[in-house]
Design an enzyme around this catalytic site. Structure first.
Site: not given
Ligand code: NAD
Length: 645
Positions: A359, A393
């Site tokens: 991720e 993110c």
């Protein structure tokens, strides 16, 4: 000791009321978790008969009353009577019942402080890890009772492997109970957890509450409700050619999952993957970021939820420790962090073929079309770019605005940005907190200087000195593709405004990015929104909203291209923590299958016909297939037995 003066229903009311008055905290148990209520007769014995009846009546009522209503009644009863008969009686009630509960709780606590921990089986209060005490590694079964092990990575791995057998045996119901308990512990101690997050990460209390505490609780709710179904053995279709057989998928634990996390969501990025791995039956090694270790926090809350120490161990340290843990060959690596580290981890894992989920970072675009609600899109983009100081993110890092509304959007976002308060808060009204690390401040400074050198204009945030961790919203225009801020992840409170002319142009610009994590699309034309959502090369898209796919635990989350590999959360994500075993079940028989030896010319011809009939389609062919199938079955069986004689 048995209670003689209260009926079971009244005892239930007593426990409920006790939990409202003495909810416990991280150090102390809540009232119902103690045995102290059993001594209630010692107090009731001294009461007048009428008062005792009154108490019994109230406890019966409380046994049916939701806790929040009991809370309201207690709040009201704190007011002074002031001549009002109802209030005066409520106040007496408050004093009487609170008196009983607190006497039972605190007098016992004082005398039996040690015993509380016995009752609750809290053998040790962990304050920090690495753990020195052997007690923490006591095992229930003799075979796994361990020799004294230290705090080397290999010791953590030995303990993790030793826990695998136990975890496989724990039923899903029991695991769900641990998650229910964990939810309570997190709810009860959320203020303390927010304090700890704030100290190390610098985010505002609201950011910590919304994106970490709320997000985690929501995910736990999802697991509690859906994990039993998602992880249950699954029946799948068996084709006609395999008539009489059954097909199943078993979702089994992988073994030990190594979770390596970043510093931007130190609580969320711990609990979400840990509980996913746990509910699927794995033991866990969790390595937090060296910048936000939250030392002792995760251990403490897991322990309070009844997790044994070896089910999930926290291994503190930097990237070197992470790399050493990979060398010990965990059964899967779940990594969240930067692209560079992700590549290193994948390379290291490849030599042992360890499955890896990555991720990674993003450069998320927001696309604002000419028909979008200006106010909503401005407010959405502002929050999406600035929440957690842009250290998400999925922060909005490129804002593409249709040229016809560019000036309006720019003016409105500048006005709104001026109102956002910057700085760390203590009470919950802070908006943009601090940057977490100095190196992250340097990256933001570098990207801004690079953009300004290449012709960008800084429209807001000129007061920032390029050093302080407290960065105001940095809104820029005149952005070009040559600038770092255009296609490198900045991870700071930046809002680069970029004008576009056509739908295809903006899609092409977004898809040219080396990242592909998330995007937001703003328009009233839902057909266009869906068309653009399908055209974007990203793992996630929010339509007329921002960062919201992450808000639904049922949606799988992850990226494409440099933003990562794999998905977590949702049904797909949870199954990613499992070994998916395919099982085909045939009832026991003496039959010889048609595809087994002996092969003969006759069998070949029958099989060929059967193939033609089955795959050509149509009712007639289907009937022919059935007849040929019966012929070949009977022939194969006879032929095999004849050969055997
Ligand atoms: P990072 O890559 O520097 O560090 C992440 C973790 O990896 C840390 O625990 C670190 O100690 C460890 N590590 C470093 N080198 C290692 C090695 N060689 N072997 C094993 N472990 C190693 O990332 P960061 O700066 O902590 O986090 C910020 C990044 O995380 C950003 O790029 C952000 O976009 C990304 N992120 C992604 C998601 C997502 O879900 N896609 C979520 C949050 C953050």
């Amino acid at each position: 000791m048995t209670i003689k003066l209260l009926k079971p229903i009244q005892q239930k009311g007593l426990l409920k009321l006790g939990d409202v008055i003495c909810p416990g905290d991280l150090e102390l148990p809540r009232f119902s978790k103690t045995e102290f209520y059993k001594e209630v007769d010692r107090i009731l014995d001294y009461m007048e008969k009428d008062d005792l009846e009154g108490i019994r009546f109230l406890l019966t009522v409380f046994s049916f009353t939701p806790k929040f209503i009991i809370n309201i009644i207690l709040q009201l009863s704190q007011r002074s009577g002031g001549g009002n008969l109802i209030l005066a009686n409520l106040r007496l009630l408050n004093i009487g019942l609170k008196g009983i509960i607190t006497t039972l709780y605190y007098s016992n606590l004082d005398e039996k402080g040690e015993e509380i921990f016995e009752v609750l089986k809290w053998k040790t209060k962990i304050t920090s890890i690495p753990v020195e005490s052997d007690d923490l590694y006591e095992h229930t079964d003799e075979a796994s009772r361990m020799v004294k092990l230290g705090n080397e990575p290999k010791d953590f791995m030995i303990r993790a492997k030793s826990a695998q057998a136990e975890l496989r045996e724990i039923s899903i119901e029991a695991k769900v109970n641990h998650l229910l308990e964990l939810k309570e512990v997190i709810l009860d101690s959320r203020d303390w957890i927010i304090d700890e997050i704030q100290k190390e990460n610098g985010k505002t209390r609201s950011d910590a509450l919304i994106s970490e505490i709320f997000g985690v609780l929501d995910y736990l709710n999802y697991l509690i409700k859906f994990a039993p179904r998602i992880l249950k053995d699954e029946k799948v279709h068996t084709p006609i050619a395999l008539l009489g057989k059954k097909s199943r998928i078993y979702y089994e634990p992988l073994g030990t999952i190594l979770i390596i996390s970043p510093w931007n969501y130190p609580f969320y990025q711990a609990i979400v993957p840990i509980t996913s791995a746990f509910i699927a039956g794995n033991s866990v090694l969790y390595k937090p970021s060296e910048h936000t270790p939250l030392t002792g926090v995760i251990e403490k809350i897991l322990e309070r939820a009844g997790f044994k120490p070896n089910w999930c161990q926290i291994v503190y340290g930097d990237g070197k420790i992470g790399s050493e843990l990979i060398d010990l060959r965990p059964d899967k690596i779940f990594f969240t962090g930067s692209v560079n580290t992700g590549k290193k981890i994948m390379a290291q894992a490849s030599s042992e073929l360890i499955p890896v989920e990555l991720e990674l970072g993003g450069k998320d675009p927001s696309i604002v079309f000419e028909d979008a609600s200006l106010e909503r899109s401005v407010r959405g983009v502002l929050w999406g770019a600035l929440t957690c100081s842009g250290q998400s993110c999925t922060s909005a890092e490129q804002v593409f605005i249709h040229h016809s509304i560019f000036e309006n959007f720019k003016n409105m976002i500048l006005t709104e940005a001026k109102k956002v308060r910057v700085g760390i808060d203590t009470d919950g009204d802070g908006e943009i907190g601090l940057m977490t690390t100095s190196s992250q401040v340097d990256i933001v400074a570098d990207h801004i200087k690079d953009a300004l050198n290449k012709g960008a204009t800084l429209l807001s945030g000129n007061e920032w000195d390029y050093k302080s961790k407290s960065i105001p919203p940095l809104i820029l225009e005149n952005i070009t593709a040559e600038m770092k801020i255009y296609d490198e992840e900045t991870f700071g409170p930046i809002i680069p405004l970029i004008s576009f002319e056509s739908e295809q142009e903006v899609i092409d610009k977004c898809n040219a990015s080396k990242f592909g994590l998330s995007a937001s699309i703003w328009s009233k034309d839902m057909i266009r929104c869906e068309r653009v959502a399908r055209a974007l090369h990203t793992g996630n898209v929010s339509i007329n909203n921002i960062m919201l796919t992450e808000g639904n635990p049922a949606l799988p989350f992850g990226g494409v291209k440099n933003s990562g590999i794999g998905r977590y959360k949702g049904e797909h994500g949870l199954r990613g923590f499992c070994h998916q075993k395919s099982v085909l079940i045939d009832s026991d028989s003496n039959k010889v299958e048609v595809n087994w030896y002996p092969y003969t010319l006759k069998k070949y011809k029958l099989f060929d016909k059967m193939t033609e009939f089955l795959f050509r389609g149509g009712v007639k062919n289907f009937l022919r297939f059935v007849i040929t199938g019966l012929q070949i079955e009977s022939y194969s069986d006879k032929e095999a037995k004849r050969k055997a004689e």
